[in-house]
Design an enzyme around this catalytic site. Structure first.
Site, PDB file in Angstrom:
ATOM      1  N   TYR A 184      34.734 -13.728  30.783  1.00 38.13           N
ATOM      2  CA  TYR A 184      33.961 -14.802  31.652  1.00 38.13           C
ATOM      3  C   TYR A 184      34.970 -15.871  31.617  1.00 38.13           C
ATOM      4  O   TYR A 184      34.851 -17.006  32.465  1.00 38.13           O
ATOM      5  CB  TYR A 184      32.788 -15.438  30.716  1.00 38.13           C
ATOM      6  CG  TYR A 184      31.635 -14.392  30.281  1.00 38.13           C
ATOM      7  CD1 TYR A 184      31.555 -13.110  31.070  1.00 38.13           C
ATOM      8  CD2 TYR A 184      30.536 -14.972  29.683  1.00 38.13           C
ATOM      9  CE1 TYR A 184      30.598 -12.303  30.578  1.00 38.13           C
ATOM     10  CE2 TYR A 184      29.342 -13.851  29.357  1.00 38.13           C
ATOM     11  CZ  TYR A 184      29.466 -12.861  29.941  1.00 38.13           C
ATOM     12  OH  TYR A 184      28.591 -11.760  29.804  1.00 38.13           O
TER      13      TYR A 184
ATOM     14  N   HIS B 240      32.157  -5.667  24.197  1.00 37.00           N
ATOM     15  CA  HIS B 240      31.507  -5.657  25.538  1.00 37.00           C
ATOM     16  C   HIS B 240      30.980  -4.603  26.075  1.00 37.00           C
ATOM     17  O   HIS B 240      29.682  -4.316  26.721  1.00 37.00           O
ATOM     18  CB  HIS B 240      32.403  -6.194  26.458  1.00 37.00           C
ATOM     19  CG  HIS B 240      31.935  -6.960  27.653  1.00 37.00           C
ATOM     20  ND1 HIS B 240      31.359  -6.452  28.810  1.00 37.00           N
ATOM     21  CD2 HIS B 240      31.958  -8.307  27.907  1.00 37.00           C
ATOM     22  CE1 HIS B 240      30.671  -6.967  29.590  1.00 37.00           C
ATOM     23  NE2 HIS B 240      30.951  -8.415  29.264  1.00 37.00           N
TER      24      HIS B 240
HETATM   25  P1  NAD Z   1      20.031 -14.185  34.591  1.00 31.69           P
HETATM   26  O1  NAD Z   1      19.045 -13.044  34.767  1.00 31.69           O
HETATM   27  O2  NAD Z   1      19.871 -15.196  33.426  1.00 31.69           O
HETATM   28  O3  NAD Z   1      19.798 -15.121  35.839  1.00 31.69           O
HETATM   29  C1  NAD Z   1      20.479 -16.398  35.958  1.00 31.69           C
HETATM   30  C2  NAD Z   1      20.311 -16.775  37.453  1.00 31.69           C
HETATM   31  O4  NAD Z   1      18.961 -17.414  37.311  1.00 31.69           O
HETATM   32  C3  NAD Z   1      21.042 -17.990  37.940  1.00 31.69           C
HETATM   33  O5  NAD Z   1      21.329 -17.819  39.233  1.00 31.69           O
HETATM   34  C4  NAD Z   1      20.225 -19.037  37.630  1.00 31.69           C
HETATM   35  O6  NAD Z   1      20.615 -20.272  38.487  1.00 31.69           O
HETATM   36  C5  NAD Z   1      18.875 -18.720  37.763  1.00 31.69           C
HETATM   37  N1  NAD Z   1      17.904 -19.477  36.775  1.00 31.69           N
HETATM   38  C6  NAD Z   1      18.308 -19.876  35.550  1.00 31.69           C
HETATM   39  N2  NAD Z   1      16.872 -20.390  35.041  1.00 31.69           N
HETATM   40  C7  NAD Z   1      16.065 -20.365  35.880  1.00 31.69           C
HETATM   41  C8  NAD Z   1      14.983 -21.016  35.952  1.00 31.69           C
HETATM   42  N3  NAD Z   1      14.402 -21.534  34.884  1.00 31.69           N
HETATM   43  N4  NAD Z   1      14.263 -20.781  37.026  1.00 31.69           N
HETATM   44  C9  NAD Z   1      14.773 -20.189  38.338  1.00 31.69           C
HETATM   45  N5  NAD Z   1      15.987 -19.631  38.307  1.00 31.69           N
HETATM   46  C10 NAD Z   1      16.825 -19.633  37.146  1.00 31.69           C
HETATM   47  O7  NAD Z   1      21.561 -13.832  34.719  1.00 31.69           O
HETATM   48  P2  NAD Z   1      23.031 -14.216  33.940  1.00 31.69           P
HETATM   49  O8  NAD Z   1      23.167 -15.566  33.871  1.00 31.69           O
HETATM   50  O9  NAD Z   1      23.681 -13.233  34.725  1.00 31.69           O
HETATM   51  O10 NAD Z   1      22.689 -13.282  32.746  1.00 31.69           O
HETATM   52  C11 NAD Z   1      22.347 -14.041  31.401  1.00 31.69           C
HETATM   53  C12 NAD Z   1      23.509 -14.114  30.518  1.00 31.69           C
HETATM   54  O11 NAD Z   1      23.672 -12.535  30.026  1.00 31.69           O
HETATM   55  C13 NAD Z   1      25.067 -14.235  31.172  1.00 31.69           C
HETATM   56  O12 NAD Z   1      24.957 -15.554  31.204  1.00 31.69           O
HETATM   57  C14 NAD Z   1      25.858 -13.568  30.083  1.00 31.69           C
HETATM   58  O13 NAD Z   1      26.010 -14.508  28.940  1.00 31.69           O
HETATM   59  C15 NAD Z   1      24.934 -12.358  29.630  1.00 31.69           C
HETATM   60  N6  NAD Z   1      25.414 -11.057  30.137  1.00 31.69           N
HETATM   61  C16 NAD Z   1      25.970 -10.008  29.366  1.00 31.69           C
HETATM   62  C17 NAD Z   1      26.512  -8.949  30.109  1.00 31.69           C
HETATM   63  C18 NAD Z   1      26.894  -7.822  29.215  1.00 31.69           C
HETATM   64  O14 NAD Z   1      27.409  -6.913  29.819  1.00 31.69           O
HETATM   65  N7  NAD Z   1      27.092  -7.914  27.778  1.00 31.69           N
HETATM   66  C19 NAD Z   1      26.226  -8.783  31.324  1.00 31.69           C
HETATM   67  C20 NAD Z   1      25.768  -9.711  32.190  1.00 31.69           C
HETATM   68  C21 NAD Z   1      25.344 -11.040  31.673  1.00 31.69           C
END
Ligand code: NAD
Length: 299
Positions: A82, A138
């Site tokens: 990240y 990861h």
């Molecule tokens: P998410 O499903 O959490 O969605 C994020 C999106 O939703 C953003 O565009 C945000 O602006 C919006 N959002 C957040 N809160 C909201 C609310 N209350 N109302 C309306 N919209 C809202 O997607 P993400 O952030 O990509 O995933 C969560 C976390 O998971 C990542 O930040 C990361 O830390 C982790 N992650 C891990 C992997 C992995 O392979 N281990 C892969 C992807 C993500």
């Protein structure tokens, strides 16, 4: 006398095995909604909700994490890939919150697995904190067992407290666990109402391993459809909550820790307000029926 001793030993061992099994099968039930934490299989507690930092960079990352910490968030999920560990660490230090009250997860990426010891030291340096609460791999890759063992070594050295895996499913776990010494404390996988993965969650929980969901809101680029889902909107109106809050709460009630990502201040706070209501069995069932086995990403 010898017979009495052997009988006592057998009873003691049976009780011990039974207790361990009950504990392992009870991961979901272990969620404490008063402290908003769950005890991991190694005794450390992890908050039930946190903030994800994928795609948060530079000042946006620093400001979002600082704001989240100032507003009660105590769990942060970052990763080498990240490119924001420095900002996360700086926000943690600047928050002036007791280090022991914050839980930082970071991850080694497969291109680091062949030199994991250096990668761990690099992460510590970038985060610039005394220790890392949890290091995940990861996703599966060449030398993942060696990388995991490097984390086990770093745990012994006090650099890391817990180890876990991300994007490991039933087959991968069955292959991997016999090759390592410390059972993972947590597995982080994609989980949302359109990709519920119930069988995998229950399998992981049955091992006494905590489950954490990434993309809880469907993930960037996908969240629009999920947040506008008719059934979820209907349930949200009933509880006077947002759809995001309904999804997060549904996860908690299934025993899944949540790490929604956001840089929007209103959303950051909204995503913590998930403890003052409870979804009925009927509404949990309605959400379970939304499953489409629709994966939105691999990593
Ligand atoms: P998410 O499903 O959490 O969605 C994020 C999106 O939703 C953003 O565009 C945000 O602006 C919006 N959002 C957040 N809160 C909201 C609310 N209350 N109302 C309306 N919209 C809202 O997607 P993400 O952030 O990509 O995933 C969560 C976390 O998971 C990542 O930040 C990361 O830390 C982790 N992650 C891990 C992997 C992995 O392979 N281990 C892969 C992807 C993500």
């Amino acid at each position: 006398m010898k017979n009495i001793f052997i009988s006592f030993l057998l009873i003691f061992m049976t009780v011990l095995i039974f207790n361990n099994k009950a504990e392992a099968n009870n991961m979901k039930g272990n969620f404490n909604f008063n402290t908003k934490t769950v005890k991991l299989n190694n005794g450390y507690e992890i908050p039930l909700n946190g903030i994800g930092t994928y795609s948060l960079l530079n000042d946006v990352c620093y400001n979002s994490i600082l704001y989240a910490l100032q507003n009660g968030v105590r769990l942060i999920d970052t990763a080498y890939i990240y490119n924001n560990e420095e900002e996360v660490g700086k926000a943690v230090r600047d928050s002036k919150i007791d280090r022991k009250d914050i839980f930082i997860i970071t991850k080694l990426y497969p291109n680091q697995y062949n030199n994991a010891e250096k990668a761990i030291n690099d992460a510590l340096k970038k985060l610039n904190v005394e220790y890392i609460d949890m290091m995940l791999l990861h996703h599966p890759g060449n030398n993942d067992v060696e990388a995991y063992k490097a984390i086990e070594k770093a745990i012994k050295e006090g650099k890391i407290r817990s180890v876990g895996l991300s994007n490991w499913y039933i087959k991968e776990l069955k292959d991997f666990i016999p090759k390592i010494n410390i059972i993972p404390a947590l597995v982080q996988n994609e989980i949302h109402p359109y990709y519920q993965d119930t069988e995998v969650i229950e399998y992981i929980q049955s091992l006494g391993i905590a489950v954490q969901g990434w993309y809880p809101l469907g993930g960037r680029g996908h969240q629009k459809e999920l947040l506008n889902d008719k059934v979820l909107k209907d349930i949200a109106a009933k509880y006077n909550k947002s759809v995001a809050q309904i999804i997060l709460r549904w996860n908690l009630q299934r025993g899944v820790i949540v790490i929604p990502g956001s840089s929007n201040r209103q959303h950051i706070i909204e995503n913590t307000e998930i403890y003052d209501f409870e979804l009925s069995d009927d509404d949990m069932k309605r959400i379970s029926e939304l499953n489409r086995d629709e994966k939105h990403d691999w990593y």
